[in-house]
Structure formats: C-alpha cells, structure tokens
Design a protein around this motif. Structure first.
Motif, short mmCIF file in Angstrom:
data_model
loop_
_atom_site.label_atom_id
_atom_site.label_comp_id
_atom_site.label_asym_id
_atom_site.label_seq_id
_atom_site.Cartn_x
_atom_site.Cartn_y
_atom_site.Cartn_z
N ASN A 161 -1.79 12.76 7.70
CA ASN A 161 -1.26 11.44 7.36
C ASN A 161 0.07 11.54 6.62
OD1 ASN A 161 -1.83 8.41 7.08
ND2 ASN A 161 -1.39 9.03 4.97
N TYR A 162 1.03 10.72 7.03
CA TYR A 162 2.32 10.65 6.35
C TYR A 162 2.92 9.26 6.55
CZ TYR A 162 4.81 11.03 10.84
OH TYR A 162 5.30 10.80 12.10
N ALA A 163 3.94 8.96 5.77
CA ALA A 163 4.62 7.66 5.85
C ALA A 163 5.98 7.84 6.50
CB ALA A 163 4.78 7.05 4.46
N LEU A 164 6.32 6.91 7.37
CA LEU A 164 7.64 6.90 7.99
C LEU A 164 8.68 6.52 6.93
CD1 LEU A 164 9.45 7.01 10.53
CD2 LEU A 164 8.88 4.60 10.91
N LEU A 165 9.70 7.35 6.77
CA LEU A 165 10.75 7.13 5.76
C LEU A 165 10.14 6.96 4.38
CD1 LEU A 165 13.15 4.68 7.66
CD2 LEU A 165 13.26 7.18 7.55
N ARG B 292 -6.47 7.73 6.04
CA ARG B 292 -5.42 7.97 5.05
C ARG B 292 -5.61 9.33 4.37
NH1 ARG B 292 -1.96 4.52 2.01
NH2 ARG B 292 -1.15 2.94 3.42
N GLN B 293 -6.85 9.80 4.31
CA GLN B 293 -7.13 11.09 3.68
C GLN B 293 -6.96 12.26 4.63
OE1 GLN B 293 -7.62 11.09 0.38
NE2 GLN B 293 -7.37 8.86 0.59
N ASN B 294 -6.66 11.97 5.90
CA ASN B 294 -6.47 13.04 6.88
C ASN B 294 -5.25 13.87 6.50
OD1 ASN B 294 -5.64 14.42 9.41
ND2 ASN B 294 -7.23 13.17 10.36
N THR C 247 9.23 2.98 -0.30
CA THR C 247 8.77 1.64 0.06
C THR C 247 7.26 1.52 0.04
OG1 THR C 247 8.76 2.25 2.41
CG2 THR C 247 10.78 1.25 1.54
N ARG C 248 6.56 2.65 -0.03
CA ARG C 248 5.10 2.67 -0.06
C ARG C 248 4.48 1.82 1.05
NH1 ARG C 248 3.06 3.53 -6.22
NH2 ARG C 248 4.86 4.73 -6.94
N PRO C 249 4.71 2.18 2.29
CA PRO C 249 4.23 1.35 3.41
C PRO C 249 2.72 1.38 3.53
CG PRO C 249 5.16 3.40 4.21
CD PRO C 249 5.44 3.37 2.75
N ARG C 250 2.15 0.23 3.87
CA ARG C 250 0.71 0.15 4.15
C ARG C 250 0.39 0.71 5.54
NH1 ARG C 250 -2.35 -3.61 1.10
NH2 ARG C 250 -1.94 -3.09 -1.09
N THR C 251 1.39 0.84 6.40
CA THR C 251 1.20 1.46 7.72
C THR C 251 1.67 2.91 7.63
OG1 THR C 251 1.52 -0.61 8.92
CG2 THR C 251 1.87 1.43 10.15
N THR C 252 0.80 3.82 7.95
CA THR C 252 1.15 5.24 7.95
C THR C 252 0.77 5.86 9.28
OG1 THR C 252 -0.97 5.81 6.91
CG2 THR C 252 0.93 5.47 5.44
N TYR C 253 1.07 7.14 9.45
CA TYR C 253 0.92 7.81 10.74
C TYR C 253 0.18 9.14 10.59
CZ TYR C 253 4.44 4.47 12.31
OH TYR C 253 5.11 3.33 12.62
N LEU C 254 -0.49 9.54 11.65
CA LEU C 254 -1.06 10.88 11.74
C LEU C 254 -0.19 11.70 12.68
CD1 LEU C 254 -4.91 10.17 12.10
CD2 LEU C 254 -3.55 10.50 10.02
#
Length: 773
Positions: free
Chosen positions: A747-751, A742-744, A756-763
């Motif tokens: 890292n970002y959130a889809l939409l 998450r600290q990378n 919505t503060r998603p618990r699933t994020t992406y690199l």
C-alpha cells in the motif's frame, strides 16, 4: 404471415470469423478420440479455461481480458487465480506475443511483438519442440519459444495456452494440440457442448443470393450492409431480393435498403433466455415497460412463423414448460425467476483429444507490411457508434476518443516520417481508407492496425460521419488481416482528441512495482508527516478506498459505471480537445522500457478525498469542504466558478462545467439517476465516493439501529470492476476489507510526499523476480 421460400439469417460480426468453416469464436473444432466416419464433421465444442489450476499462461495474441462477451467473468477468474498464488509468494506468470498490444498483452509479465503472419509458424514450431523436435529460426521469437517450451514442459497439466477469436482455425487447432501435448486438457482446459449451435457459413447465404435462390431475407439485429466484408458488396446483392425485412434498434445502413424495418425492443424491455459459458441457462426479465411500440426477436419470429403471434412471456414460458419438471412446473418456474438461472443446466465436460499432426511447420512468409483489423475497444463493431458515453470513453491502450486511428509502431512511424495525426492512406487492391496515424509503443514494426466501428452514415446524430470505415478493406476469405498493402501519405492532417498527454512516468513512481516475494514497495510516509491541519481522522466513520494496480486491467468499466451512476455529462470532441472533459474518474496508462517492447501499467485516478485537501484552502466560498466522515464534498449552489480548487489540486481530478452539457430530451433525462443532482453550467464537480450510496446505507442502518456493515456500501466503480481491483469501506472499522488492504505491505499513496494524506491509496503491481525478468 406466410413467406414464400423463407430464409431466416442472423448475422453478427462473429459470423465472419472464418468464411470457410463458419467457426464461431473460441469453439474447439476437434475430432473425438475415436475417428470420425468418412464425411462426418468434427465435434464442435466450447473451450473453457480453468485458471484456478494453472501456474503459467501463454497467449498467442489471445484476448481474454479484452472487450468481449466473456470479459467480466474470465477476467475475474484469471485474477482470482493470480491473487491466490500471490498469497503464496508465487506468480501466475503470463507470457504473450501479439502483433498489436491488447489488454491481455499489456498485463502479461513477459511479452514480445510478433507479426500476424508469424503466429501460426511460431505455434507449430512450439508444438514440434514440445513433442521433442528441434525447430529453428524466428530470431528473438525463437528464444521466446525456447523459454516458453521449457516453462510449459516444467508445468505439464498446470498451464494454459490460448489464442484470439480473430485468429485462423489452423492456429486454434495448433493451440489445442499444444494443450493436449502437455496434458492440459481435462485439467486447465475443459471442453463442453457449445453454448450456440454451429452457424451455417455466411458464404452459403452469399452464394444463394448470387444464384437468385433467396426471395425473402429477414435480418434480425444485424447490419450487414455496413459490416459485411467489402468484396461481398452486400448492399448490391440485397437490392436483388424480392422482400427484405430488417429488425433493429436503429434505422441503420441495412434498414435504408429494406422494404420493411421492424423496431426492435431493447433487451431491458423484453423477456428472453440465454446461456452462460458453462451452459447454465438464465431467464431474462424486463426491467422497464416498453418505451415504444416494439417487439423482441422472439416475438418477430412468432409473427413470421405462427398463425397467431404470441407475446414474449408466453413464448418463453411455453418453451421452458417442456424443459422443467411437469409435476410442479409453476414452482420450478418461480424459483428460476427468483434465482436468475435454471438449476442443473450446466454442461458436463467432454473428454476429447485433438487429432495428432505430423506435418512440419510451414516456412515463414516473406517480410512486408501487413494489416490487422480489430473491433474497437469501446464501440465494438459499430453497434454502439451512437452511444455518446462510449464515444467519449478513452480507448484503453491508445487513450483516444471520438475517432478511430491507424496504429503503427514507433520504428515504422520514424521510417515513414509520420507523427500522431498525420493523414495516411492504406490501400489494398482497388479498396482504400484514409485516417490519422497513431504511434503505439510495443506494436510490431511490420504491422498496421485498423479499428472497426466508425465511418457510419446511418447511425444517428452522435456517431454519424466520424472516422474511416475499416470494413472497406475486409475480405470474406481473410476478415481480420491483409497483406500486400500500400501506404500513401495524405496531405490531410487530423486533430485527434486524447485523454492522456504523457505516456511515460518520467522518473516518477506513480505506478509502483513489487517483485513477487520481494521487498515491499509500499510505505506509510504519506500519513506520518507533520501537518498544521487539526482534523481528527477518528471522528466517526472514515470512508476510504484502496485500488490494487496488479488487478486493474485498464478496461475502463469503472469510468462508464461512474458516468452512469453520477449523471456525468458528455462534453463532445471539441470540448475534449480544449481539456474540458468531465469524467470524474480516469484510468491513466503508462509505459516503461524501450518503445519497441515496453511494459504497460494502468492506474485509475478518482478524487483522492485528501484529509489535508489543497482544494479546500483555495475555495473562497467554501464550496468544497470536509464532512465529519472524511468525505471531500462539493456544495454546488455555493460554487462561483473561480476554478481555484482545480489549480490547487495536484491530481487534476476536478472538472468545471463550462457549458450546459446536461441539456437533453425527456427520454434521455429519464435515464438519469434521480438520487444524484444534475449539474448546470458554472460549477466544479468531481468524484464523491458515490455519496448517495453512502447516505442510503446510513439510512438503512439507522432504521435498524445498527452500524453500517462492511461491504454494505459499494461505489459504482467498485461494483463494475471485473477483477475487484477497488475496495471501499470504513477505515475506522479495523476488520473491514479496506482497513486490511491499507495494512498491506504494497500500500502507498499517489504523490504522498505532498502531505495531502489521501483517503484513496494504491497497492503496487506485482513484477516477476529480477533474475527471471
């Protein structure tokens, strides 16, 4: 059982790789440093790639990321090497040319569509240039060749050049000579003894059958009546054999023409052994008792060849008794069973060099349409045609289900005035097939791609009567490509079910890119915007997931793993067409750039487990709600089927059980995971982060009076991912792998702008530096 003039053959799709030499995939047929004696065959070796020492990869329609027996291990090795260089702000760049996009082609940083007939001349001209010559021609591909030659020359001994299992022996030989010319052999290219012995050519059997020299034919776990090239006419030849025995898991096209069909045990029911690509031997143990009265291949061979047939365990133990230390065999045997492999069985590397060649590259053949034939990405050569999970699994590149298609480029489709679903007849001589057109960006304009595995008539209720049979156009001398074909428009139109309607991101940044060593593409705005929710994210554990889009190869292994783990039902083609698919996880595929040669990106999309979840606001009965660890849960017996939660979900990851898809015979019910509820019709369902695994981890930790360890709970999708693109764990554990991800900076959130503060994020995925792109 004594058999007069017994001939035992094991035929597979791979046996047809080369009808002249019988070469198996990825075998290196090369002469050793010392010349062979007259009449002596070249040494047959296995080729292995040492990605850890590579700085550049060149694929000439190579397939190491695509479906195949080594996909998981090779994909893992490739991305481990790429990840290691990325930590140094360097890119393990991959360059690829191919007639049809594949997963390897899609993940390449630089790529170009090239016709099948041009691959060998292109490779040979590349070899000439690396040896100091000055080849000409090839147009845009000529510039690609020049750039590659310069890059390979600058990375001598630190590169890998490879090609696909379906390519000719001549192209494989040229690739080995290229690797030798730039010092890769012994560094990034290793050779070992073959895992499988060299098979006798399939043509030998055909000639023997034509000559009436085969009186008994035993076929083990193969279906040549369906899968043999059409010009062989194997079914007719088989009728001339006196005694025909077939052993297989299913009553298939070959079994119907045989005198005896022997039910074969499933690999999970049998004892056996195998070798890994590096030669390491492993012992296979049964995981369940046999469901039916069946035998393994070993046991069938024992029945046919031994006066007193023996069970598989005795056959396996007897063989390894002669291979393990005789002074303490029992200890060595038990150790091998416990470890899963036999120690000290890895093959040593062989020091060989291909023989040089001085012939000039051949002239480029005349232009015209050509056909390439490929195994299907999900049901392979047809062996899995009766597997409903794989029939409903979207093809990674095409996103189609329950159907094979005829792939063409956008330009060819426009020239022929064709659209997706239009019927087309592909004819070669007197043979022809008909199927639906599917337009594939990035495909060569002169190439038509056909998929194997469909058009079966003796396969079971799931796979029978679906699609066309591409084996009808295969020839023994050219099983993977055809020229001189004709296209004829059909009056038929086909309804093709697809899992994705939008191919381009259309101005959105769903899949973000970050130049290697460049400005970070991630952001934290999704978690810093004000909100009216009063949910404390630090209350206990905070389960979360991070998905590395640079590592994702789009293989869909996570989708099937989720389906198996969570008893996700199969909806069928009609329901799929109505938008009622049930997969809890999907892998979106997006293009960017021109249709002629776009970049391709993959994005797995499970439930985001939003901290401020819109679905919870929509549900009138609180069937969807949060628990104290941040999971967005579904209480199935509360759901009244309003489907409002799906309407409120911006990610569209919730699925409604319109019908009772879960009805199944007892043998299928026994396959299901007992730790997960089997849902009836009328409820909404979605990804739960494999809550049953979380509960199991919590119980184990509570029994031992300790916290759950990082990595102790692994979701099914993360466990199945060959490149470890998915990281799961407790975000509140600051030293956990998921918290660090998450600290990378990527890292970002889809939409994330929707708050919505998603618990699933992406690199974000890596991209080459702009000045070199």
């Amino acid at each position: 059982m004594e058999l007069h003039q017994r001939v035992l053959w094991r035929l597979t799709l791979q046996s047809f790789i080369d009808g002249r030499t019988g070469a198996y995939p990825r075998k290196c047929q090369t002469a050793a440093a010392s010349p062979a004696e007259p009449g002596e065959l070249p040494v047959t070796l296995e080729t292995r790639w040492n990605f850890d020492q590579a700085e550049i990869i060149v694929s000439l329609d190579g397939d190491f990321l695509d479906s195949g027996p080594q996909q998981a291990g090779v994909s893992r090795a490739w991305y481990d090497a790429r990840r290691k260089l990325a930590h140094q702000d360097r890119l393990l760049a991959m360059h690829a040319v191919a007639p049809v996009p594949s997963l390897t082609y899609a993940k390449a940083d630089y790529h170009m569509p090239v016709a099948q007939r041009d691959l060998l001349p292109l490779a040979q001209s590349l070899l000439m240039q690396l040896n100091g010559g000055t080849p000409t021609g090839f147009g845009p591909a000529g510039k690609w060749r020049g750039d590659i030659a310069a890059a390979l020359g600058a990375a001598r001994g630190r590169s890998i050049v490879l090609t696909g299992t379906h390519q000719s022996a001549e192209l494989h030989a040229t690739v080995h000579r290229i690797n030798a010319a730039i010092g890769n052999i012994g560094n990034t290219i290793l050779h070992t003894d073959p895992v499988l012995g060299q098979a006798e050519p399939f043509t030998n059997l055909i000639e023997a059958m034509h000559g009436g020299n085969v009186t008994t034919l035993v076929m083990l776990d193969t279906n040549p009546v369906y899968s043999a090239p059409a010009d062989v006419d194997f079914g007719t030849l088989l009728t001339k054999i006196d005694l025909k025995l077939h052993a297989g898991l299913h009553w298939d096209e070959t079994a119907t023409l045989c005198d005896w069909h022997l039910p074969l045990s499933h690999p999970l029911e049998t004892w056996g052994d195998a070798r890994a690509p590096d030669g390491t031997a492993t012992l296979i143990q049964p995981t369940i008792q046999r469901l039916y009265d069946t035998r393994s291949v070993m046991e069938i061979l024992s029945v046919l060849s031994e006066p007193t047939p023996r069970p598989g365990y005795e056959l396996l133990r007897s063989f390894w008794r002669g291979q393990m230390p005789k002074d303490d065999f029992q200890a060595a045997w038990r150790q091998a069973l416990q470890m899963g492999f036999v120690a000290d069985t890895t093959f040593p590397t062989r020091n060989v060099q291909p023989t040089p060649v001085t012939d000039p590259p051949p002239a480029i053949e005349a232009s015209g349409l050509e056909v390439v034939i490929r195994p299907d990405a999900t049901i392979w050569d047809g062996s899995f045609a009766n597997n409903a999970w794989l029939q409903e699994l979207p093809k990674p590149m095409f996103k189609t289900v329950w159907q094979n298609i005829i792939a063409v480029s956008p330009k060819l489709a426009a020239d022929q005035k064709l659209r997706n679903g239009d019927g087309i007849v592909v004819a070669a001589g007197t043979q022809w097939i008909e199927g639906p057109i599917w337009v594939v960006p990035g495909q060569n304009d002169n190439t038509i791609m056909l998929q194997l595995g469909y058009g079966r008539n003796s396969v079971g209720t799931v796979g029978a009567g679906i699609g066309y049979n591409a084996y009808a156009l295969r020839r023994l001398d050219a099983p993977w490509h055809l020229s001189g074909i004709r296209l004829v428009h059909s009056k038929n139109n086909y309804t093709v079910a697809t899992a994705q309607q939008i191919d381009y991101q259309e101005g959105h940044d769903y899949v973000r890119l970050q130049e290697i060593g460049g400005k970070p593409a991630g952001d934290n705005t999704a978690f810093t915007q004000p909100t009216l929710y009063r949910r404390d994210p630090s209350d206990g554990r905070a389960w979360g997931m991070v998905i590395d889009l640079d590592a994702c190869i789009g293989c869909n292994a996570c989708v099937v793993a989720c389906q198996a783990e969570n008893n996700v039902p199969v909806a069928g083609k009609d329901e799929f067409l109505a938008g009622r698919d049930m997969h809890w996880l999907r892998v979106d595929r997006y293009y960017s750039g021109p249709d002629q040669d776009p970049d391709t990106r993959f994005m797995p999309v499970p439930c985001m487990h939003c901290e401020t979840a819109p679905c919870e606001l929509a549900c009138p009965v609180e069937a969807t709600l949060h628990d104290h660890e941040g999971l967005n849960l579904m209480v199935y017996n509360r759901c009244v089927g309003t489907r409002a939660c799906n309407a409120y979900c911006p990610y569209k990851v919730r699925h409604f059980n319109y019908l009772h898809y879960s009805e199944a015979p007892p043998i299928v019910e026994a396959q299901r995971n007992p730790a997960v509820t089997v849902r009836a019709r009328g409820v909404m369902e979605k990804c739960t982060y494999c809550v049953q695994r979380i509960v199991a981890g919590r119980i184990a930790a509570d029994k031992e009076d300790r916290p759950i360890r990082d990595g102790e709970v692994v979701t099914a999708c993360a466990a199945a991912c060959p490149t470890q693109a998915i990281t799961f764990g407790d975000l509140n554990h600051k030293d956990s792998a998921v918290a660090k991800a998450r600290q990378n900076p990527r890292n970002y959130a889809l939409l994330g702008e929707l708050n919505t503060r998603p618990r699933t994020t992406y690199l974000a995925a890596f991209a080459p530096p702009a000045e070199k792109a």
